[in-house]
Design a protein around this motif. Structure first.
Motif, PDB file in Angstrom:
ATOM      1  N   MET A 129       0.824  -1.202   0.000  1.00  0.00           N
ATOM      2  CA  MET A 129       0.000   0.000   0.000  1.00  0.00           C
ATOM      3  C   MET A 129       0.867   1.265   0.000  1.00  0.00           C
ATOM      4  N   VAL A 130       1.929   1.250   0.807  1.00  0.00           N
ATOM      5  CA  VAL A 130       2.834   2.401   0.839  1.00  0.00           C
ATOM      6  C   VAL A 130       3.510   2.585  -0.515  1.00  0.00           C
ATOM      7  N   THR A 131       3.930   1.491  -1.129  1.00  0.00           N
ATOM      8  CA  THR A 131       4.582   1.568  -2.437  1.00  0.00           C
ATOM      9  C   THR A 131       3.621   2.067  -3.502  1.00  0.00           C
ATOM     10  N   PHE A 132       2.357   1.652  -3.424  1.00  0.00           N
ATOM     11  CA  PHE A 132       1.355   2.118  -4.387  1.00  0.00           C
ATOM     12  C   PHE A 132       1.133   3.623  -4.251  1.00  0.00           C
ATOM     13  N   LEU A 133       1.028   4.117  -3.028  1.00  0.00           N
ATOM     14  CA  LEU A 133       0.887   5.554  -2.821  1.00  0.00           C
ATOM     15  C   LEU A 133       2.118   6.302  -3.315  1.00  0.00           C
ATOM     16  N   TYR A 134       3.292   5.737  -3.068  1.00  0.00           N
ATOM     17  CA  TYR A 134       4.547   6.331  -3.548  1.00  0.00           C
ATOM     18  C   TYR A 134       4.566   6.418  -5.072  1.00  0.00           C
ATOM     19  N   ALA A 135       4.073   5.374  -5.742  1.00  0.00           N
ATOM     20  CA  ALA A 135       4.032   5.372  -7.203  1.00  0.00           C
ATOM     21  C   ALA A 135       3.047   6.405  -7.730  1.00  0.00           C
ATOM     22  N   CYS A 136       1.893   6.524  -7.094  1.00  0.00           N
ATOM     23  CA  CYS A 136       0.893   7.507  -7.527  1.00  0.00           C
ATOM     24  C   CYS A 136       1.411   8.928  -7.372  1.00  0.00           C
ATOM     25  N   ILE A 137       2.180   9.180  -6.328  1.00  0.00           N
ATOM     26  CA  ILE A 137       2.752  10.513  -6.152  1.00  0.00           C
ATOM     27  C   ILE A 137       3.735  10.823  -7.267  1.00  0.00           C
ATOM     28  N   ASN A 138       4.601   9.871  -7.578  1.00  0.00           N
ATOM     29  CA  ASN A 138       5.647  10.114  -8.566  1.00  0.00           C
ATOM     30  C   ASN A 138       5.126  10.205  -9.988  1.00  0.00           C
ATOM     31  N   ILE A 139       3.917   9.743 -10.243  1.00  0.00           N
ATOM     32  CA  ILE A 139       3.347   9.904 -11.579  1.00  0.00           C
ATOM     33  C   ILE A 139       3.131  11.383 -11.890  1.00  0.00           C
ATOM     34  N   PHE A 140       2.789  12.169 -10.883  1.00  0.00           N
ATOM     35  CA  PHE A 140       2.433  13.563 -11.104  1.00  0.00           C
ATOM     36  C   PHE A 140       3.484  14.539 -10.597  1.00  0.00           C
ATOM     37  N   CYS A 141       4.272  14.179  -9.601  1.00  0.00           N
ATOM     38  CA  CYS A 141       5.297  15.089  -9.107  1.00  0.00           C
ATOM     39  C   CYS A 141       6.334  14.281  -8.328  1.00  0.00           C
ATOM     40  N   TRP A 142       7.427  14.944  -7.994  1.00  0.00           N
ATOM     41  CA  TRP A 142       8.509  14.323  -7.234  1.00  0.00           C
ATOM     42  C   TRP A 142       8.039  14.067  -5.809  1.00  0.00           C
ATOM     43  N   SER A 143       8.217  12.842  -5.335  1.00  0.00           N
ATOM     44  CA  SER A 143       7.728  12.480  -4.005  1.00  0.00           C
ATOM     45  C   SER A 143       8.588  13.020  -2.873  1.00  0.00           C
ATOM     46  N   ALA A 144       9.790  13.511  -3.185  1.00  0.00           N
ATOM     47  CA  ALA A 144      10.724  14.101  -2.215  1.00  0.00           C
ATOM     48  C   ALA A 144      11.397  13.065  -1.327  1.00  0.00           C
ATOM     49  N   VAL A 145      11.039  11.796  -1.428  1.00  0.00           N
ATOM     50  CA  VAL A 145      11.687  10.748  -0.642  1.00  0.00           C
ATOM     51  C   VAL A 145      11.958   9.556  -1.549  1.00  0.00           C
ATOM     52  N   GLN A 146      12.880   8.718  -1.108  1.00  0.00           N
ATOM     53  CA  GLN A 146      13.155   7.436  -1.749  1.00  0.00           C
ATOM     54  C   GLN A 146      12.835   6.342  -0.743  1.00  0.00           C
ATOM     55  N   LEU A 147      12.030   5.374  -1.152  1.00  0.00           N
ATOM     56  CA  LEU A 147      11.647   4.307  -0.241  1.00  0.00           C
ATOM     57  C   LEU A 147      12.792   3.326  -0.034  1.00  0.00           C
ATOM     58  N   ASN A 148      12.926   2.876   1.199  1.00  0.00           N
ATOM     59  CA  ASN A 148      13.859   1.811   1.562  1.00  0.00           C
ATOM     60  C   ASN A 148      13.061   0.799   2.373  1.00  0.00           C
ATOM     61  N   LEU A 149      12.563  -0.239   1.719  1.00  0.00           N
ATOM     62  CA  LEU A 149      11.653  -1.180   2.361  1.00  0.00           C
ATOM     63  C   LEU A 149      12.326  -2.016   3.434  1.00  0.00           C
ATOM     64  N   ALA A 150      13.649  -2.008   3.486  1.00  0.00           N
ATOM     65  CA  ALA A 150      14.351  -2.768   4.515  1.00  0.00           C
ATOM     66  C   ALA A 150      14.520  -1.978   5.804  1.00  0.00           C
ATOM     67  N   ASP A 151      14.261  -0.671   5.769  1.00  0.00           N
ATOM     68  CA  ASP A 151      14.426   0.170   6.947  1.00  0.00           C
ATOM     69  C   ASP A 151      13.107   0.271   7.703  1.00  0.00           C
ATOM     70  N   HIS A 152      13.199   0.434   9.023  1.00  0.00           N
ATOM     71  CA  HIS A 152      11.992   0.525   9.839  1.00  0.00           C
ATOM     72  C   HIS A 152      11.170   1.763   9.490  1.00  0.00           C
ATOM     73  N   ASP A 153      11.835   2.878   9.139  1.00  0.00           N
ATOM     74  CA  ASP A 153      11.135   4.106   8.764  1.00  0.00           C
ATOM     75  C   ASP A 153      10.677   4.099   7.318  1.00  0.00           C
ATOM     76  N   LEU A 154      11.095   3.093   6.551  1.00  0.00           N
ATOM     77  CA  LEU A 154      10.697   2.914   5.143  1.00  0.00           C
ATOM     78  C   LEU A 154      11.178   4.037   4.238  1.00  0.00           C
ATOM     79  N   VAL A 155      12.102   4.857   4.689  1.00  0.00           N
ATOM     80  CA  VAL A 155      12.562   6.006   3.927  1.00  0.00           C
ATOM     81  C   VAL A 155      14.080   6.012   3.897  1.00  0.00           C
ATOM     82  N   GLU A 156      14.653   6.302   2.719  1.00  0.00           N
ATOM     83  CA  GLU A 156      16.089   6.461   2.573  1.00  0.00           C
ATOM     84  C   GLU A 156      16.472   7.840   3.091  1.00  0.00           C
ATOM     85  N   LYS A 157      17.218   7.900   4.179  1.00  0.00           N
ATOM     86  CA  LYS A 157      17.495   9.178   4.836  1.00  0.00           C
ATOM     87  C   LYS A 157      18.641   9.941   4.196  1.00  0.00           C
TER      88      LYS A 157
END
Length: 475
Positions: free
Chosen positions: A321-349
């Motif tokens: 679900m998080v990845t789907f929302l991330y993809a929908c954001i990037n279709i229209f604009c820069w999401s400002a974050v990179q996902l890291n599914l192995a991290d607890h925060d799910l975000v590449e810091k």
């Protein structure tokens, strides 16, 4: 969660005097007891207003479509109204853990799609009751103050009370709902209504115009929330404060980027109705599977404690679900974050400037390609429109969006002094590289040796050393 109230000079002086010497790990940390006024939940109120306004306008427009027997427009308008609304109710229920509590009225309001209203009322009640009774703190926030984009002095601790913590939970929940509303509801809604306006020969109904304006505001606000959350996650150790100029620059950046992208897709769809679906699906699949490909390439394991009661299957569903929302954001604009599914925060810091540059370069090429294809294959309906001027305007507007993005990162970003390197460094090195490449090979062989390009990461060490020196001097 943090307390935004600044400690007074008297509090800091007392904290320095009472600093513990027995425990070396406490050196350099100011303990500040601060139970100041709690800030009003403006973000909660604003998100609720946008949700209600868009829901009401979409309902009125759907009834008008029903009267004119426009079944397709009515069905799509209702779909883009209800799908994000249901997801918002589930998100608020999940964040506040209402399923395990005896709250029938709140659950009933969620079933009526009025969950944000009751949550907003709860937040306002908590704010009005805050400060009337002395309450013990529940947690401590430790931050490093920033001044002119650099670390200032030692870290300080602030005690956070129950009321402040409850308001923080409400704010965080409504930030999630604002992003869901923006990119799963407002974005397709605005695209649909703009397409319907063009197909109906520019018959702009008042309710449709109101819905389009509210949707554009909602999308821009959702994009701003994404940008601010990305900054707060990456620089969690610092007390980040956004200036009005930074917000203005982000609004221009995000507004131009989103408006240009949606207009380009809508115009392209009028000439290639089927192909625009293929373009959207390709974008969706690329951004959906990109984090998973990186996850499998690292041979990482699923993060633990995303939710205590979740099994591996539940964790996988949440990540999808998080990845789907991330993809929908990037279709229209820069999401400002990179996902890291192995991290607890799910975000590449760690900020990835290369990913940012690649995204905007490819998006610019894609937008230009789509608008040029529309220009050559458009229908006769646009014979009374100056289409060359429209093409130039769309290209210039997206270029301005990129320019405001660069200005934000160079001058308005609250943590720009903590970057490894900034926009100016990249442009300087690019200019030096082009200048060296333009010199003839014979001149380079006979002449003096060309000076090597500067090390972009060298001054990072200096900045980190300066920050440490400031902390040591204050200690």
């Amino acid at each position: 969660m943090e307390n935004n109230n600044k400690p007074s000079e008297h509090d800091i002086t007392e904290a320095v005097a009472q600093r513990s010497v027995a425990n070396p790990s406490e050196n350099g940390v100011l303990t500040v007891i601060n139970h100041g006024e709690v800030h009003p939940p403006f973000s909660v109120l604003w998100a609720t207003v946008l949700y209600c306004a868009e829901f009401i306008c979409a309902s009125v427009l759907s009834s008008m479509y029903h009267k004119t027997e426009d079944v397709v427009w009515m069905g799509l308008t209702i779909t883009f109204m209800l799908v994000p609304s249901v997801l918002i109710q589930l998100t608020l229920t999940f964040v506040h853990r209402d399923l395990g509590r005896d709250r029938p009225l709140v659950l009933f309001m969620h079933l009526l799609q009025m969950g944000p209203i009751i949550r907003c009322i709860e937040a306002l009640v908590v704010y009005c009751q805050a400060g009337k009774n002395e309450e013990p703190y529940v947690t401590i926030s430790r931050k490093i103050k920033l001044k002119h984009g650099r670390g200032l002095g030692p870290a300080f601790e602030c005690e956070i009370g129950h009321s402040e913590r409850k308001l923080a939970v409400h704010r965080n929940a409504f930030k999630r709902t604002a992003v869901i509303q923006a990119f799963l509801g407002s974005t397709p809604q605005l695209t649909l209504q703009l397409y319907a306006t063009i197909q109906e020969k520019y018959i702009l109904l008042p309710s449709r115009l109101a819905l389009m304006i509210i949707s554009l505001i909602s999308i821009t606000y959702g994009a701003l929330v994404c940008s601010v959350l990305a900054i707060q996650i990456k620089y969690d150790d610092y007390k980040v404060r956004m200036k009005p100029t930074a917000y203005l620059c982000m609004i221009l950046w995000r507004g131009l980027e989103i408006a240009t992208r949606i207009t380009t897709l809508v115009l392209f769809s009028t000439a290639f109705t089927v192909w625009v679906v293929l373009v959207g699906l390709i974008n969706l699949f690329i951004f959906f599977f990109q984090p998973w490909v990186e996850f499998w390439a690292r041979r990482a394991s699923l993060p633990e404690n995303v939710e205590k009661n979740f099994s591996k299957l539940g964790t996988t569903v949440v990540l999808c679900m998080v990845t789907f929302l991330y993809a929908c954001i990037n279709i229209f604009c820069w999401s400002a974050v990179q996902l890291n599914l192995a991290d607890h925060d799910l975000v590449e810091k760690q900020p990835r400037w290369r990913s940012l540059a690649v995204y905007y370069a490819l998006r610019f090429v894609e937008n230009v390609t789509l608008i040029v294809l529309w220009y050559y294959f458009k229908s006769d309906f646009y014979e009374y429109v100056c289409t060359p001027l429209l093409v130039v305007q769309l290209i210039v507007c997206y270029s301005l969006a990129v320019l405001f993005m660069l200005l934000f990162h160079q001058f308005c970003h609250p943590c720009r002094r903590l970057f490894h390197y900034n926009v100016e460094d990249c442009l300087r090195c690019a200019c030096c590289w082009r200048k060296n490449q333009s010199k003839p090979l014979a001149e380079q062989a006979d002449g003096p040796q060309v000076e090597a390009p500067p090390d972009l990461t060298n001054h990072l060490t200096d900045k980190e050393t300066d920050i440490l020196d400031d902390i040591m001097e204050a200690a």
